[in-house]
Scaffold this motif. Structure first.
Motif, short mmCIF file in Angstrom:
data_model
loop_
_atom_site.label_atom_id
_atom_site.label_comp_id
_atom_site.label_asym_id
_atom_site.label_seq_id
_atom_site.Cartn_x
_atom_site.Cartn_y
_atom_site.Cartn_z
N GLN A 73 2.47 -1.47 1.43
CA GLN A 73 2.25 -0.63 0.26
C GLN A 73 1.84 -1.47 -0.95
O GLN A 73 1.14 -0.97 -1.86
CB GLN A 73 3.51 0.15 -0.06
N ALA A 74 2.26 -2.72 -0.99
CA ALA A 74 1.99 -3.57 -2.15
C ALA A 74 0.49 -3.79 -2.35
O ALA A 74 -0.01 -3.74 -3.48
CB ALA A 74 2.71 -4.91 -2.01
N GLU A 75 -0.25 -4.02 -1.28
CA GLU A 75 -1.68 -4.25 -1.42
C GLU A 75 -2.40 -2.98 -1.86
O GLU A 75 -3.33 -3.03 -2.67
CB GLU A 75 -2.27 -4.77 -0.11
N ALA A 76 -1.96 -1.83 -1.35
CA ALA A 76 -2.57 -0.57 -1.79
C ALA A 76 -2.32 -0.36 -3.29
O ALA A 76 -3.23 0.05 -4.03
CB ALA A 76 -1.99 0.59 -0.98
N LEU A 77 -1.10 -0.65 -3.74
CA LEU A 77 -0.80 -0.51 -5.16
C LEU A 77 -1.61 -1.50 -5.99
O LEU A 77 -2.12 -1.16 -7.08
CB LEU A 77 0.69 -0.72 -5.39
N ARG A 78 -1.76 -2.71 -5.48
CA ARG A 78 -2.57 -3.71 -6.20
C ARG A 78 -3.99 -3.21 -6.40
O ARG A 78 -4.58 -3.38 -7.48
CB ARG A 78 -2.57 -5.03 -5.43
N GLN A 79 -4.57 -2.63 -5.37
CA GLN A 79 -5.94 -2.14 -5.49
C GLN A 79 -6.06 -1.06 -6.55
O GLN A 79 -7.04 -1.01 -7.31
CB GLN A 79 -6.41 -1.61 -4.14
N LEU A 80 -5.06 -0.18 -6.64
CA LEU A 80 -5.10 0.87 -7.65
C LEU A 80 -4.99 0.28 -9.06
O LEU A 80 -5.70 0.69 -9.99
CB LEU A 80 -3.97 1.87 -7.42
N GLY B 166 -1.64 -11.39 -25.71
CA GLY B 166 -2.88 -10.67 -25.95
C GLY B 166 -3.91 -10.81 -24.87
O GLY B 166 -5.07 -10.45 -25.07
N THR B 167 -3.56 -11.37 -23.72
CA THR B 167 -4.52 -11.52 -22.63
C THR B 167 -4.11 -10.66 -21.45
O THR B 167 -3.00 -10.15 -21.39
CB THR B 167 -4.59 -12.99 -22.17
N ARG B 168 -5.04 -10.50 -20.52
CA ARG B 168 -4.72 -9.72 -19.33
C ARG B 168 -3.71 -10.50 -18.48
O ARG B 168 -3.98 -11.63 -18.07
CB ARG B 168 -5.97 -9.45 -18.52
N PRO B 169 -2.56 -9.93 -18.20
CA PRO B 169 -1.55 -10.66 -17.44
C PRO B 169 -1.95 -10.82 -15.98
O PRO B 169 -2.65 -9.98 -15.41
CB PRO B 169 -0.31 -9.76 -17.56
N LEU B 170 -1.48 -11.90 -15.38
CA LEU B 170 -1.63 -12.10 -13.95
C LEU B 170 -0.43 -11.46 -13.27
O LEU B 170 0.71 -11.88 -13.48
CB LEU B 170 -1.71 -13.59 -13.61
N VAL B 171 -0.68 -10.43 -12.47
CA VAL B 171 0.38 -9.66 -11.83
C VAL B 171 0.36 -9.94 -10.34
O VAL B 171 -0.69 -9.83 -9.69
CB VAL B 171 0.19 -8.16 -12.10
N VAL B 172 1.51 -10.29 -9.79
CA VAL B 172 1.66 -10.53 -8.36
C VAL B 172 2.41 -9.34 -7.76
O VAL B 172 3.52 -9.02 -8.18
CB VAL B 172 2.41 -11.85 -8.08
N LEU B 173 1.79 -8.69 -6.78
CA LEU B 173 2.42 -7.57 -6.07
C LEU B 173 3.16 -8.12 -4.87
O LEU B 173 2.59 -8.87 -4.07
CB LEU B 173 1.37 -6.56 -5.63
N TRP B 174 4.42 -7.70 -4.71
CA TRP B 174 5.29 -8.28 -3.68
C TRP B 174 5.93 -7.15 -2.87
O TRP B 174 6.52 -6.24 -3.43
CB TRP B 174 6.38 -9.11 -4.36
N GLY B 175 5.78 -7.20 -1.55
CA GLY B 175 6.41 -6.19 -0.72
C GLY B 175 5.70 -6.02 0.60
O GLY B 175 5.06 -6.95 1.11
N ASN B 176 5.80 -4.83 1.15
CA ASN B 176 5.18 -4.56 2.45
C ASN B 176 3.73 -4.13 2.26
O ASN B 176 3.12 -4.42 1.22
CB ASN B 176 6.01 -3.51 3.20
N ARG C 59 -4.46 -11.12 -4.15
CA ARG C 59 -4.13 -10.50 -2.85
C ARG C 59 -3.22 -11.44 -2.07
O ARG C 59 -3.56 -12.58 -1.79
CB ARG C 59 -5.39 -10.22 -2.05
N LEU C 60 -2.04 -10.93 -1.71
CA LEU C 60 -1.05 -11.69 -0.93
C LEU C 60 -0.84 -11.03 0.41
O LEU C 60 -0.97 -9.81 0.54
CB LEU C 60 0.29 -11.74 -1.66
N PRO C 61 -0.45 -11.81 1.42
CA PRO C 61 -0.03 -11.18 2.68
C PRO C 61 1.23 -10.36 2.43
O PRO C 61 2.03 -10.68 1.54
CB PRO C 61 0.27 -12.38 3.61
N PRO C 62 1.45 -9.30 3.21
CA PRO C 62 2.73 -8.58 3.09
C PRO C 62 3.88 -9.52 3.42
O PRO C 62 3.73 -10.47 4.20
CB PRO C 62 2.60 -7.44 4.10
#
Length: 323
Positions: free
Chosen positions: A48-55, A36-46, A68-71
């Motif tokens: 494109q991953a940071e752009a998707l995270r921002q959206l 029931g809480t907001r999940p912590l989501v880690v974006l992984w990839g090139n 925010r992770l390095p590509p």
């Protein structure tokens, strides 16, 4: 990278490096992924991953937390403890397919997914790559050097010119138009095949109809425009059983390199070129294609291995384009 650059990078990725705390859930905010809480989501990839995270992070429902992770191609062995620390507290790894032992490090999607706590989920999304708008643009790797100067992309016509001393022409306009349409469909089909092979969410359906495409779908062969990134964001939200409400940020994401658009290619696809796209736009600065061509011909004279590697790797595309 000097000390100042290293310090700046660590500040930019402050939560990843432990300089700042990982984001905590806000009281009263609820998601729909366990607990029931907001999940912590880690974006992984090139990139494109940071752009998707921002959206995803900027969606109106505010349903996730993210870091925010390095590509992945910038990560080093020194970063591995930080990867493990962040993944140990994550609820979801939203990842592009990355091969095991990528660049000699345990950075593959399967390997990183194993770092999630019990109950953690891995959702895959595809590397967004499409050559329809830029059928002559390719990637080439060779041990003799890194990327060519000015832009990190190669043009098949320039590679052939470097090899033969002449720049090829597309020939008959009607035949060239048919080739552009065929290559566009082949590129879309390749994306769909990668989606099936890696069991990712589906984004290729956005390119299935000519009427669905736009001249801004991709800025380069591997830098998608906002529409395609939003499609990936909505598909990811649905996979996570969240409201697919990511919205366009009204600024161009992944805008460091914008490729010149060729009118006859877009005409074949039934599209109108975007305004101001008759030259390269590099971080907003206009650079004529002739500047890139000249720089790359000089690069190939110094590194001839790229010529053979490029012509061999992309022989099928060269044939399909009638070059």
């Amino acid at each position: 990278m000097n000390d100042d650059e290293t310090a700046g990078r660590r500040r930019h990725y402050g939560q990843f490096y432990g300089i700042e705390p990982l984001p905590e859930d806000n009281a009263g905010r609820t998601g729909r992924i366990g607990g029931g809480t907001r999940p912590l989501v880690v974006l992984w990839g090139n990139c494109q991953a940071e752009a998707l995270r921002q959206l995803l992070q900027g969606s109106p429902s505010d349903a996730i937390r993210s870091v925010r992770l390095p590509p992945v191609h910038e990560l080093t062995a020194d970063d591995l403890p930080h990867v493990a620390r962040v993944l140990a507290t994550a609820d979801v790894l939203l990842a592009q397919p990355v091969a095991d032992d990528y660049r000699g490090l345990p950075l593959g999607t399967r390997q990183v997914g194993a770092l999630l706590p019990d109950g953690g989920r891995v959702v895959r999304w595809p590397v967004l790559f499409d050559a329809a708008l830029y059928p002559f643009q390719v990637l080439v790797r060779h041990e003799s050097a890194g990327d060519p100067p000015v832009v990190p992309y190669h043009d098949l016509r320039t590679l052939i010119e470097a090899a033969t001393g002449r720049r090829p022409r597309s020939g008959d306009a009607a035949a060239a138009s048919r080739r552009y349409v065929e290559l566009a469909e082949r590129s879309r089909a390749a994306l769909a095949a990668r989606e099936r092979r890696h069991a990712t969410v589906v984004v290729s359906d956005q390119l299935a109809k000519r009427s669905d495409r736009t001249a801004l779908d991709f800025h380069t062969i591997n830098h998608p425009g906002n529409r395609m990134l939003l499609a990936a964001a909505h598909a990811a939200q649905l996979a996570l059983r969240l409201e697919p409400d990511a919205v366009d940020p009204r600024r161009v994401l992944l805008n460091a390199v914008l490729t010149p658009q060729q009118p006859d290619v877009l005409e074949a696809l039934g599209l109108t070129p975007a305004p101001g796209r008759d030259a390269w736009l590099l971080a907003g600065e206009r650079v004529e294609d002739e500047v890139v061509r000249s720089a790359h011909l000089a690069f190939y004279r110094e590194h001839p291995g790229f010529i053979e590697a490029g012509l061999h790797r992309h022989a099928d595309t060269i044939k399909a384009l009638g070059l």
